[in-house]
Structure formats: structure tokens, C-alpha cells
Design a protein around this motif. Structure first.
Motif, PDB file in Angstrom:
ATOM      1  N   GLU A 132      -4.317  -0.619   8.777  1.00 52.65           N
ATOM      2  CA  GLU A 132      -3.471  -0.094   9.809  1.00 52.65           C
ATOM      3  C   GLU A 132      -3.860   0.566  11.243  1.00 52.65           C
ATOM      4  O   GLU A 132      -3.310   0.577  11.814  1.00 52.65           O
ATOM      5  CB  GLU A 132      -2.408   0.784   9.081  1.00 52.65           C
ATOM      6  N   GLU A 182       3.397  -0.339   6.011  1.00 50.36           N
ATOM      7  CA  GLU A 182       2.177  -1.197   6.455  1.00 50.36           C
ATOM      8  C   GLU A 182       2.659  -2.289   7.394  1.00 50.36           C
ATOM      9  O   GLU A 182       3.702  -2.943   7.108  1.00 50.36           O
ATOM     10  CB  GLU A 182       1.225  -1.630   5.438  1.00 50.36           C
ATOM     11  N   ARG A 208       0.790  -1.194   0.014  1.00 53.72           N
ATOM     12  CA  ARG A 208      -0.036   0.134   0.133  1.00 53.72           C
ATOM     13  C   ARG A 208       0.875   1.289   0.217  1.00 53.72           C
ATOM     14  O   ARG A 208       0.626   2.304  -0.674  1.00 53.72           O
ATOM     15  CB  ARG A 208      -0.930   0.058   1.156  1.00 53.72           C
ATOM     16  N   ARG A 209       1.836   1.258   0.877  1.00 55.80           N
ATOM     17  CA  ARG A 209       2.655   2.584   0.853  1.00 55.80           C
ATOM     18  C   ARG A 209       3.304   2.813  -0.264  1.00 55.80           C
ATOM     19  O   ARG A 209       3.450   3.861  -0.642  1.00 55.80           O
ATOM     20  CB  ARG A 209       3.768   2.513   2.354  1.00 55.80           C
ATOM     21  N   TYR A 224      -5.701   1.065   3.086  1.00 61.42           N
ATOM     22  CA  TYR A 224      -4.491   1.406   4.072  1.00 61.42           C
ATOM     23  C   TYR A 224      -5.059   1.613   5.549  1.00 61.42           C
ATOM     24  O   TYR A 224      -4.567   1.121   6.581  1.00 61.42           O
ATOM     25  CB  TYR A 224      -3.563   2.298   3.734  1.00 61.42           C
ATOM     26  N   HIS A 235      -0.652  -5.730   6.289  1.00 67.16           N
ATOM     27  CA  HIS A 235      -1.226  -6.154   5.100  1.00 67.16           C
ATOM     28  C   HIS A 235      -0.327  -7.291   4.491  1.00 67.16           C
ATOM     29  O   HIS A 235       1.005  -7.113   4.463  1.00 67.16           O
ATOM     30  CB  HIS A 235      -1.216  -4.822   3.780  1.00 67.16           C
TER      31      HIS A 235
END
Length: 402
Positions: free
Chosen positions: A127, A189, A75-76, A123, A192
Motif C-alpha cells: 500500500e 487495501e 489484508r485489512r 500490507y 492487493h
């Protein structure tokens, strides 16, 4: 899933707020200078608005692929790369001398922005542990309102003195500062589990996201509500700078201060939804938006501004609740795809609705356009009401998956 660290959650919220600010500043950078663009390139309002619709179309088309890609690459990483590419294009756009090239680059920029817009909800849900999702999404949407307001205001004021080139460059520089802070602050993350890219997870996730009929309500709110919203802000500059109001462009840009109402209501609506239920708050937001549209029928500038504030507050309240609804309700296996589908509806509605609304304004004037936009809001409200009455069997099933 790891225990939720309150300090880390606060850091995530601040980072995503800054990312949302940059995203919306870049996405709507041309909007406050559309009259100058139309004059320089000899365009009608509907054609000039293609610079806004092109970016939201690119976002809509790329939302699902990039949302799916984030399952594999993280995601990041997806969000950071997306925002960096969008920022580079934002810095290049003011130097482009040809309108068709501008439209194409805006399409690409919108597609890049999708990497943040389509992934942020998933996300956040992962998180932050899904705790107080309404409040968390309210803060994220507040960032979008701040970005929309700051970018439009800065672009409009600078554009009045330095032309559309200077206005768009100023917005890109503002977004660049937010992008740097976003990259520095956003934590990697923890919750995930990356999956290999394949068609099976994509199709199964899409089936799950499309298989819950209740999720159609927020999708409908996203498409129709955003179509109404972008139409109003695309056309407003043309209306108030023309007779009989004749507001100077630099002062007309101050109308974008109405975004402050969205910053407040998006946060309050998220908390209200956690307390009193999503459908009740969502229907109220849609009704308030319609009231604002009716107030804007007046030919008095003060009443128009009041109506704009009311309309903006109602829209962002509805959007905050609808987007949070998707993140909280979608099953874990479909959360990324459900978030991407919401963004597809949201920005697809912006692209199509912005063109249709601008065309309606050119053909029927502000009054005829208002009738059309109120009809769109009414259809969205009916969709929410139907979802409110969904069979309990579906609700229990999906809730058990979440």
C-alpha cells in the motif's frame, strides 16, 4: 499499482503504529506481573514465563496460515478481526483463576494476534508502493516499542497495587482504545489482488520465500535476537526485586521505560539502512545489544538500567532493519509468506528462547545466562555476514523479482 498518495501513506503509518501498540501491549501483558503471578500460583520463574511463551508460540504457529489467509480474504479484514479477537481475550484473562487455563487462553490470544503481526509488513509494502520501506518499517516497529513499553509500564505499576488481575486489565483497556482507532483509521487495501485459497499459492509462495538464501539472515536475526530479548525482560523483574537490589515492583516496572530507546533507534535504523545499507546497520545493532548485555552484569542498579537501555536500543535497531529487509527483498508472489516466515522465526524464537533463557537463569544465574545470550547474538551476526557475501547472481535475480 496505483500512484502513492502521501496523505494516505501517513494515515496507513499512523493506523499501523496504533495497531502495533495494541498488539505488543496485549502480547506481553503478563510480563511485568510475572513475580506476582509466580507468588499467587506458587510457580518458579521459568514456569511463570509460560504465560509469555504460550502467546508467542501461538503467534508463531498461526503466522503462516493467517498470512496465507490474508491473500484470499484481504489484508485489512484479517488484521482487524485478529486484533478484535485478541482484545476480547485480553479483557477476559484477568478473571481466570486457574493457571493452566490462563496458558491455554494465552496460546489462543497469540494465535489471533498473528493475523496482524504476519500481515502488516506485506500490507505496508503493497500500500505504500515499497517507497522508503526502511523508514516505514521503522515507524511500525516504533509502534511495537511504544506498545511494549506502555503496556509493561502500566501493567507493572497497576499490578503493584491491584495485583496481576488489575495490571493485565489495565493493559487490555489501553489496547482496546488503540484497537478502536486502528479500525477507524486503517484504509482498505488498493493494491492487493485477492487470490482463492488453495495449496498451490501457499506452497509456491513458501518455496519462493525459502528459496532465497539471503532471507535466512533476517530469519536468523529474528529467532535468536528475539530469544535474547524476551529472556532479558522475562527475568529482569526477578533479578532486581530480589537481594541485593530489592527494588519494589512498582519501581521495577519503570525499567520498561528502556523501551523508549527502541522507539528512537528503530526509526533511526530504518533511515540509516536506506542510506548506508542493511547489513552494516544490522551488524551494528547486534553489537550494541551485546554491549548492553555486558553492562548489565554489574550489580549496581544504575549501570543495569543503562545497560538495559543500550541493549534495547540495539535490539530494536536490528529488528527494524531485519523486518524491512524481508519486505523489500521478497518477491511479490512470496511477500506474504516471507513476512509470515519472519514472524514465525521471531515469535518461535521468543517462545523457545524465553524458556531456555529462563532455565539458564535458574541454573547458572545472570552471568551464565548472559554468556548464552551473547553466543546467540554472535551466531545471528555470523548469519548476517554470510548473507552480505552472497553471490551477486542471487542478489540480481531476487532484486529483479521485487
Amino acid at each position: 499499482m496505483n500512484s502513492v498518495d502521501p496523505a494516505r501513506v501517513r494515515k496507513i503509518r499512523i493506523a499501523l503504529l496504533l495497531g502495533a501498540l495494541a498488539l505488543f501491549a496485549l502480547l506481553y501483558a503478563p510480563q511485568p506481573v510475572l513475580p506476582q503471578l509466580a507468588r499467587d500460583f506458587v510457580l518458579d520463574p521459568g514456569t511463570a514465563a509460560l504465560l509469555v511463551s504460550a502467546s508467542t508460540l501461538g503467534l508463531a504457529v498461526a503466522a503462516i496460515p493467517l498470512g496465507t489467509m490474508s491473500e484470499a480474504v484481504g489484508r485489512r479484514r484479517t488484521m482487524i478481526m485478529a486484533l478484535l479477537i485478541a482484545e476480547i481475550l485480553g479483557l477476559l484473562l484477568p478473571s481466570v483463576p486457574f493457571f493452566p487455563v490462563l496458558v491455554v487462553l494465552r496460546l489462543v490470544q497469540g494465535a489471533a494476534i498473528a493475523g496482524l503481526a504476519a500481515v502488516a509488513t506485506a500490507y505496508l509494502a503493497e500500500e505504500t508502493g515499497g517507497e522508503q520501506m526502511g523508514t516505514t518499517m521503522g515507524l511500525y516497529v516504533a509502534g511495537t516499542t511504544i506498545g511494549g513499553m506502555a503496556g509493561r509500564l502500566l501493567g507493572g505499576v497497576v499490578g503493584d497495587f491491584a495485583g496481576w488481575h488489575g495490571g493485565m486489565l489495565a493493559v487490555a483497556l489501553l489496547a482496546g482504545m488503540c484497537t478502536v482507532l486502528f479500525v477507524v483509521l486503517l484504509p482498505a487495501e488498493r493494491n492487493h489482488a485477492r487470490q482463492p485459497l488453495s495449496w498451490h499459492p501457499l506452497l509456491s509462495g513458501l518455496r519462493a520465500a525459502l528459496g532465497d538464501p539471503v532471507l535466512y539472515a533476517p530469519y536468523l536475526v529474528a529467532a535468536l535476537g528475539m530469544g535474547v530479548f524476551v529472556t532479558v525482560y522475562n527475568v529482569l523483574g526477578f533479578r532486581i526485586t530480589a537481594p541485593p537490589l530489592l527494588v519494589p515492583p512498582s519501581l521495577a516496572a519503570l525499567a520498561f521505560l528502556a523501551y523508549a530507546a527502541g522507539t528512537v533507534t528503530s526509526t533511526l535504523a530504518g533511515r540509516a539502512a536506506d542510506r548506508w545499507g542493511r547489513t552494516r546497520v544490522l551488524l551494528t545493532g547486534l553489537a550494541v545489544s551485546a554491549l548492553g548485555l555486558l553492562l548489565m552484569l554489574a550489580n549496581t542498579l544504575l549501570v543495569i538500567v543503562v545497560g538495559l537501555v543500550v541493549f534495547t536500543g540495539g535490539f530494536f535497531a536490528a529488528h527494524s532493519v531485519a523486518s524491512g529487509w524481508v519486505g523489500a527483498r521478497a518477491s511479490a508472489s512470496a511477500r506474504g509468506q516471507a513476512s509470515a516466515l519472519y514472524q514465525f522465526a521471531y515469535y518461535g524464537g521468543s517462545s523457545v528462547g524465553g524458556v531456555l533463557g529462563g532455565t539458564a537463569y535458574g541454573a547458572w544465574g545472570w552471568s551464565g545466562m548472559t554468556v548464552l545470550l551473547c553466543c546467540w547474538l554472535a551466531v545471528a551476526a555470523v548469519g548476517v555476514w554470510i548473507a552480505r557475501s552472497a553471490p551477486k547472481r542471487v542478489l540480481v535475480q531476487v532484486a529483479s523479482e521485487s
